[in-house]
Design a protein around this motif. Sequence first.
Motif, PDB file in Angstrom:
ATOM      1  N   ASN A  57      16.908  33.876  83.262  1.00 61.67           N
ATOM      2  CA  ASN A  57      15.982  33.182  82.345  1.00 61.67           C
ATOM      3  C   ASN A  57      16.219  32.778  81.423  1.00 61.67           C
ATOM      4  O   ASN A  57      14.809  33.096  80.555  1.00 61.67           O
ATOM      5  N   ALA A  58      16.755  34.096  80.885  1.00 62.02           N
ATOM      6  CA  ALA A  58      16.824  33.830  79.127  1.00 62.02           C
ATOM      7  C   ALA A  58      17.983  33.116  78.084  1.00 62.02           C
ATOM      8  O   ALA A  58      18.839  34.057  78.098  1.00 62.02           O
ATOM      9  N   PRO A  59      17.541  31.716  78.127  1.00 61.58           N
ATOM     10  CA  PRO A  59      18.541  31.549  78.330  1.00 61.58           C
ATOM     11  C   PRO A  59      19.573  31.000  76.958  1.00 61.58           C
ATOM     12  O   PRO A  59      20.457  30.828  76.770  1.00 61.58           O
ATOM     13  N   ASP A  60      18.539  32.242  75.141  1.00 61.06           N
ATOM     14  CA  ASP A  60      19.271  31.960  74.519  1.00 61.06           C
ATOM     15  C   ASP A  60      19.944  33.216  73.811  1.00 61.06           C
ATOM     16  O   ASP A  60      20.925  33.157  74.009  1.00 61.06           O
ATOM     17  N   PHE A  61      19.453  34.827  75.188  1.00 65.50           N
ATOM     18  CA  PHE A  61      20.552  35.336  75.436  1.00 65.50           C
ATOM     19  C   PHE A  61      21.974  35.176  76.351  1.00 65.50           C
ATOM     20  O   PHE A  61      22.802  35.838  75.895  1.00 65.50           O
ATOM     21  N   ALA A  62      21.079  34.462  77.009  1.00 65.79           N
ATOM     22  CA  ALA A  62      22.802  34.048  77.980  1.00 65.79           C
ATOM     23  C   ALA A  62      23.595  33.768  76.897  1.00 65.79           C
ATOM     24  O   ALA A  62      25.065  33.495  77.128  1.00 65.79           O
ATOM     25  N   SER A  63      23.316  32.353  76.580  1.00 68.39           N
ATOM     26  CA  SER A  63      24.421  31.436  75.670  1.00 68.39           C
ATOM     27  C   SER A  63      24.951  32.209  74.442  1.00 68.39           C
ATOM     28  O   SER A  63      26.231  32.394  74.185  1.00 68.39           O
ATOM     29  N   PHE A  64      24.040  32.868  74.082  1.00 70.27           N
ATOM     30  CA  PHE A  64      24.870  34.433  72.878  1.00 70.27           C
ATOM     31  C   PHE A  64      25.891  35.062  73.749  1.00 70.27           C
ATOM     32  O   PHE A  64      27.497  35.048  72.517  1.00 70.27           O
ATOM     33  N   PHE A  65      25.774  35.735  74.378  1.00 72.81           N
ATOM     34  CA  PHE A  65      27.403  36.147  75.628  1.00 72.81           C
ATOM     35  C   PHE A  65      28.354  35.349  75.679  1.00 72.81           C
ATOM     36  O   PHE A  65      29.779  35.782  76.040  1.00 72.81           O
ATOM     37  N   LEU A  66      27.435  34.515  76.633  1.00 66.71           N
ATOM     38  CA  LEU A  66      28.741  33.730  76.720  1.00 66.71           C
ATOM     39  C   LEU A  66      29.933  32.507  76.182  1.00 66.71           C
ATOM     40  O   LEU A  66      30.182  32.824  76.285  1.00 66.71           O
ATOM     41  N   THR A  67      29.227  32.648  74.928  1.00 64.23           N
ATOM     42  CA  THR A  67      29.854  31.396  73.826  1.00 64.23           C
ATOM     43  C   THR A  67      30.849  32.546  72.668  1.00 64.23           C
ATOM     44  O   THR A  67      30.930  32.457  71.915  1.00 64.23           O
ATOM     45  N   PHE A  68      29.941  34.193  72.622  1.00 62.63           N
ATOM     46  CA  PHE A  68      30.206  35.411  71.598  1.00 62.63           C
ATOM     47  C   PHE A  68      31.956  34.742  71.317  1.00 62.63           C
ATOM     48  O   PHE A  68      31.952  34.228  69.776  1.00 62.63           O
ATOM     49  N   ASN A  69      32.518  35.314  72.527  1.00 63.45           N
ATOM     50  CA  ASN A  69      34.270  35.183  71.492  1.00 63.45           C
ATOM     51  C   ASN A  69      34.454  33.988  71.416  1.00 63.45           C
ATOM     52  O   ASN A  69      35.430  33.484  70.899  1.00 63.45           O
ATOM     53  N   LEU A  95      15.326  39.488  73.142  1.00 64.46           N
ATOM     54  CA  LEU A  95      16.782  40.505  73.383  1.00 64.46           C
ATOM     55  C   LEU A  95      17.424  40.149  72.760  1.00 64.46           C
ATOM     56  O   LEU A  95      18.471  40.719  71.680  1.00 64.46           O
ATOM     57  N   VAL A  96      17.908  38.265  72.503  1.00 62.41           N
ATOM     58  CA  VAL A  96      18.890  37.919  71.654  1.00 62.41           C
ATOM     59  C   VAL A  96      19.181  38.009  69.548  1.00 62.41           C
ATOM     60  O   VAL A  96      19.896  38.238  69.730  1.00 62.41           O
ATOM     61  N   GLN A  97      17.885  38.113  69.391  1.00 66.33           N
ATOM     62  CA  GLN A  97      17.961  39.407  68.216  1.00 66.33           C
ATOM     63  C   GLN A  97      18.264  40.396  68.431  1.00 66.33           C
ATOM     64  O   GLN A  97      19.236  40.946  67.527  1.00 66.33           O
ATOM     65  N   LEU A  98      18.739  41.135  69.154  1.00 66.53           N
ATOM     66  CA  LEU A  98      18.606  42.708  69.027  1.00 66.53           C
ATOM     67  C   LEU A  98      20.022  42.828  68.979  1.00 66.53           C
ATOM     68  O   LEU A  98      20.750  42.740  68.626  1.00 66.53           O
ATOM     69  N   ALA A  99      20.878  41.700  69.748  1.00 73.62           N
ATOM     70  CA  ALA A  99      21.903  41.496  69.945  1.00 73.62           C
ATOM     71  C   ALA A  99      22.936  41.056  69.007  1.00 73.62           C
ATOM     72  O   ALA A  99      23.551  41.591  68.662  1.00 73.62           O
ATOM     73  N   ALA A 100      22.012  40.017  68.517  1.00 74.70           N
ATOM     74  CA  ALA A 100      22.902  38.933  67.305  1.00 74.70           C
ATOM     75  C   ALA A 100      22.202  40.576  66.209  1.00 74.70           C
ATOM     76  O   ALA A 100      23.756  40.219  65.502  1.00 74.70           O
ATOM     77  N   ASP A 101      21.997  41.159  65.653  1.00 71.86           N
ATOM     78  CA  ASP A 101      21.137  42.372  65.046  1.00 71.86           C
ATOM     79  C   ASP A 101      22.661  43.576  65.220  1.00 71.86           C
ATOM     80  O   ASP A 101      23.225  44.162  63.829  1.00 71.86           O
TER      81      ASP A 101
END
Length: 184
Positions: A57-69, A95-101
Amino acid sequence: MENEELVRVLSGARHDWLNQLQLIKAHLALNRIEQAETVIEDIIVTAQNEAKISQLNAPDFASFFLTFNWYPHSYHLDFEVTGEQQTLASMDQVLVQLAADITGLFDEYAGSMIQNHVRVMMNLSDDEIQITFDYSGSINCEQQLHTAIRDLTMKPYMTLVQNEVTPYEAVATIRLDIKELNGG
C-alpha cells in the motif's frame, strides 16, 4: 490513471514478458531445458516479489521499483521483499525518496567498463524496515559515493547499518524506524 500513462505501463510490461518468452523459446529450440527452467523460475520469483511490493500500500514506492528497468540507467535493478507483510502507506514518500536518492547516486558513480547490477533487499518487521542496496559492477570515485550515501541517511528515523564501497561493489544497508517515521 491517464490513458497515455496506462498505455506506457502496459507497453513496458508487455516488452518485459516478450523478452522472457523469447529467452525461454530460444533455450527450448536449442534443447537447453535446464536453462529454460531457470528462466521460468526467475520469472516466478520476480512475479512473487512484484506482488509483495504491490501489497505494501505504498503505490509510489512500488511503482518506482516495478518500472525502474523501463528507463535508461547505468545498471539493471532487481528487488526482493521479505518479512511481515504490512501497510506502508504513511511512509510511501519517504521510501520512494530514499530509493530514488540511492539509485540516483549509483547512476552518478557507475562506471561503464562492465555490466552493472543492483539488488535491493527489503526486510519488514513490526518496528523497522531494513533496506539493503547491493551494487556490483564498476564504480567511479568510491570515497565520494561512500560520503554521499552517509550524508543521505543522516535523518532521525534512519540508521546507516552498513556502508561499504570498493571499486567494484557498494553495499548500503539502511534501517528505518517505523515508530519514528509515524511521528513517535
